[in-house]
Design a protein around this motif. Structure first.
Motif, PDB file in Angstrom:
ATOM      1  N   UNK A 361       0.855  -1.180   0.000  1.00  0.00           N
ATOM      2  CA  UNK A 361       0.000   0.000   0.000  1.00  0.00           C
ATOM      3  C   UNK A 361       0.891   1.229   0.000  1.00  0.00           C
ATOM      4  N   UNK A 362       0.346   2.334  -0.443  1.00  0.00           N
ATOM      5  CA  UNK A 362       1.080   3.585  -0.280  1.00  0.00           C
ATOM      6  C   UNK A 362       1.488   3.749   1.178  1.00  0.00           C
ATOM      7  N   UNK A 363       0.583   3.382   2.080  1.00  0.00           N
ATOM      8  CA  UNK A 363       0.811   3.574   3.516  1.00  0.00           C
ATOM      9  C   UNK A 363       1.890   2.660   4.089  1.00  0.00           C
ATOM     10  N   UNK A 364       2.358   1.653   3.293  1.00  0.00           N
ATOM     11  CA  UNK A 364       3.434   0.774   3.769  1.00  0.00           C
ATOM     12  C   UNK A 364       4.678   0.898   2.893  1.00  0.00           C
ATOM     13  N   UNK A 365       4.767   1.953   2.154  1.00  0.00           N
ATOM     14  CA  UNK A 365       5.998   2.388   1.464  1.00  0.00           C
ATOM     15  C   UNK A 365       6.524   1.636   0.240  1.00  0.00           C
ATOM     16  N   UNK A 366       6.014   0.647  -0.426  1.00  0.00           N
ATOM     17  CA  UNK A 366       4.732   0.005  -0.211  1.00  0.00           C
ATOM     18  C   UNK A 366       4.807  -1.456   0.244  1.00  0.00           C
ATOM     19  N   UNK A 367       5.994  -2.102   0.139  1.00  0.00           N
ATOM     20  CA  UNK A 367       6.042  -3.567   0.293  1.00  0.00           C
ATOM     21  C   UNK A 367       5.667  -4.020   1.695  1.00  0.00           C
ATOM     22  N   UNK A 368       4.675  -4.918   1.776  1.00  0.00           N
ATOM     23  CA  UNK A 368       4.264  -5.499   3.056  1.00  0.00           C
ATOM     24  C   UNK A 368       4.364  -7.021   3.019  1.00  0.00           C
ATOM     25  N   UNK A 369       3.906  -7.613   1.926  1.00  0.00           N
ATOM     26  CA  UNK A 369       3.978  -9.065   1.753  1.00  0.00           C
ATOM     27  C   UNK A 369       4.499  -9.367   0.355  1.00  0.00           C
ATOM     28  N   UNK A 370       5.191 -10.496   0.237  1.00  0.00           N
ATOM     29  CA  UNK A 370       5.730 -10.875  -1.058  1.00  0.00           C
ATOM     30  C   UNK A 370       5.894 -12.392  -1.106  1.00  0.00           C
ATOM     31  N   UNK A 371       5.655 -12.941  -2.270  1.00  0.00           N
ATOM     32  CA  UNK A 371       5.907 -14.366  -2.429  1.00  0.00           C
ATOM     33  C   UNK A 371       7.407 -14.621  -2.520  1.00  0.00           C
ATOM     34  N   UNK A 372       7.817 -15.817  -2.184  1.00  0.00           N
ATOM     35  CA  UNK A 372       9.236 -16.157  -2.158  1.00  0.00           C
ATOM     36  C   UNK A 372       9.828 -16.095  -3.567  1.00  0.00           C
ATOM     37  N   UNK A 373      11.105 -15.690  -3.631  1.00  0.00           N
ATOM     38  CA  UNK A 373      11.747 -15.521  -4.917  1.00  0.00           C
ATOM     39  C   UNK A 373      11.969 -16.840  -5.640  1.00  0.00           C
ATOM     40  N   UNK A 374      11.948 -17.957  -4.920  1.00  0.00           N
ATOM     41  CA  UNK A 374      12.109 -19.254  -5.578  1.00  0.00           C
ATOM     42  C   UNK A 374      10.768 -19.907  -5.902  1.00  0.00           C
ATOM     43  N   UNK A 375       9.686 -19.089  -5.856  1.00  0.00           N
ATOM     44  CA  UNK A 375       8.374 -19.605  -6.237  1.00  0.00           C
ATOM     45  C   UNK A 375       8.404 -20.070  -7.687  1.00  0.00           C
TER      46      UNK A 375
END
Length: 559
Positions: A361-375
């Protein structure tokens, strides 16, 4: 209030649970470190012209000198930047930040009404605008506190003769620059040059100082500025760097920056994070020209690309894209809107690279959750919380829900904004006493700690990754004398994810859809304008008279 963190067991390839928040005091220290480490490496490219980290260091320093020494701006003053992706943009951003000032990112497609609101709400004292939209600035400037105006032509930082050709074609052939009158306006590149040979006064920039006022509808629906501090952005850079880990080759990455830098996704993920890596940002000025975009990509062996679902889908459906060289592509990151399974699967088939979905979100600068890079496949999850971040699902009473239960997604971490600019009541509605940001998104968490967004709590409409709020649309349409009642909702759209639909009860039986759309074009930027206009004799309402947007949205979904 603490939260269990089942996702820690899922971290792979050395992703740390926590980041070092004290390594950098502010964004400027990250910039200076990168400029020193990668001085001769290219930092940004646009229309065939590159600027190195040495150029970025020198030019942004000179602009900072001009702002402080010539204009006498004071620490904390707000400076609006209103342009598409051009080489001028990073020079402006880092010049403003080095001077201890605050960047107010401004969509260049804003109407006069929208621009006036943002300039007045932020209290901006200066604006840097590309000439193509300077007429809008001229229309409202007298009704704001802006004292200093910089203008720039699209080609101003290109080399001779391309600079002259681009500027000539835009002005005299395509006639893309409306007439404007801004007495006292200074050319941006000339202002930068005026800072040459000057020494920047020492500026103490603390982690709590505001780096960006990033305007958003927020989780409460009214356009306002999220106060993103230097500490917020540094934290998100550190979190992203830790997450990407050994997948990144320092000083060798080349990322495609097609989303505009005024959008928080590209600002942080591309401009800031890849600057930290010593990477090269390829700035795409007009990604909507898909054939032109693919032609640009054909000359780049890029290693990373970010975008929204509609951008990836558009590329996949543009002839020639499948023939590009994807041999170096290691990161494809989707955010801003849900990544569709069909798009993710086709992207993997064509490029050989997994389209990794992230949430922010804009309010979280924005990254808050992300899937693993080895997905290796698309699961529909928005991923795991990034390092030093907690996430949970709460019910309407604020109680944390167990895995599998649905409630509001809440985020807590060092990247969460300081609050909304001069709006303490809105801040209190969004961030609770325990520091949890209530996102307004309805989600669930599985047993392993992966989060899934299942719906939006508010009535927000998401058009190509941009938030559109019904209240604003309805307020604008209600200004028309022929409108009795109006409701705005989002409806599914193949190109933009969602499109704006408005349902009107007419006061004037002669009111037409084209008249409504013409009115909207005058007062709303493109992505906010209604694609569909429907007339009815009445709107669905609750027993207390509240218009039930959800009923209209559900009808559209069933159609």
């Amino acid at each position: 209030m603490s939260v269990a963190r089942p996702w820690l067991a899922q971290y792979s390839k050395g992703v740390p649970a926590e980041i070092d928040l004290d390594q950098y005091r502010n964004i400027v220290s990250v910039l200076e470190d990168s400029c020193e480490s990668y001085r001769q490496r290219p930092a940004f490219e646009n229309m065939g012209k590159q600027i190195s980290y040495d150029d970025l260091d020198r030019l942004s320093y000179q602009f900072a000198c001009h702002l402080l020494l010539s204009l006498k701006l004071k620490k904390g003053d707000r400076v609006a930047i209103m342009m598409p992706n051009l080489l001028q943009y990073p020079v402006a951003i880092f010049g403003v930040l080095r001077a201890g000032l605050t960047v107010v990112n401004t969509n260049p497609l804003y109407t006069a009404r929208e621009l006036k609101h943002q300039l007045n709400d932020s209290g901006a004292v200066a604006i840097i605008a590309v000439e193509n939209f300077a007429n809008v600035v001229a229309e409202v400037i007298a009704e704001t506190d802006v004292k200093h105006v910089f203008t720039t032509a699209v080609g101003d930082m290109l080399s001779f003769p391309k600079r002259q050709i681009v500027n000539f074609v835009l002005k005299y052939v395509k006639k893309a620059i409306p007439d404007f009158n801004l007495p006292g306006a200074v050319n941006f590149t000339e202002a930068v040059a005026q800072g040459a040979g000057k020494k920047l006064p020492p500026v103490d920039i603390a982690p709590a100082d505001i780096a960006f006022l990033q305007y958003t509808g927020g989780t409460t629906g009214v356009s306002k500025g999220a106060m993103l501090t230097h500490g917020n952005l540094v934290a998100n850079m550190q979190q992203s760097a830790a997450w990407l880990g050994t997948n990144v080759k320092l000083g060798e990455e080349e990322i495609i920056t097609a989303l505009p830098l005024y959008h928080i996704f590209a600002l942080t993920a591309n401009c800031l994070v890849f600057m930290k890596f010593g990477g090269l940002n390829h700035l795409i000025t007009n990604p909507r020209d898909m054939p032109g975009f693919v032609k640009i990509l054909s000359g780049i062996r890029f290693t990373a690309i970010t975008g929204v679902n509609t951008l990836f889908n558009g590329l996949l459906n543009t002839p020639g894209f499948e023939k590009l060289d994807f041999s170096r592509l290691g990161l494809s990151l989707g955010g801003g809107a849900a990544v569709q399974r069909a798009v993710a699967e086709r992207w993997k088939k064509v490029t050989g690279c997994t389209l990794v979905e992230a949430y922010g979100l804009t309010e979280t600068s924005p990254a808050a959750c992300m899937n693993l890079m080895d997905s290796t496949e698309h699961t529909g999850a928005i991923g795991l919380p990034v390092p030093s971040t907690e996430a949970c699902v709460k019910d309407d009473e604020g109680k944390m829900m167990p895995p599998g239960e649905v409630g509001e997604l809440c985020i807590r971490g060092p990247q969460v904004m300081a609050g909304y600019w001069q709006r303490p009541e809105d801040t209190a509605k969004s961030i609770d006493a325990d520091g949890w940001l209530h996102t307004g998104d309805v989600a669930r968490m599985d047993e392993k700690g992966f989060f899934y967004v299942v719906d939006r709590k508010k009535d927000m409409i998401l058009v190509s990754g941009f938030n559109v709020y019904p209240n604003e649309i309805e307020d604008v349409i209600a200004l028309m004398p022929g409108v009795l009642e109006v409701a705005a909702v989002g409806v599914p759209d193949e190109k933009s994810g969602e499109a704006v639909k408005i349902v009107i009860v007419r006061k004037d039986p002669g009111l037409t859809a084209e008249q409504v759309k013409a009115h909207a074009r005058e007062h709303l930027t493109g992505y906010k304008q209604p694609r569909i206009v429907e007339f009815r004799t009445e709107l669905p309402k609750s027993n207390v008279g509240k218009i039930l947007r959800r009923e209209l949205r559900d009808e559209a979904a069933r159609a």
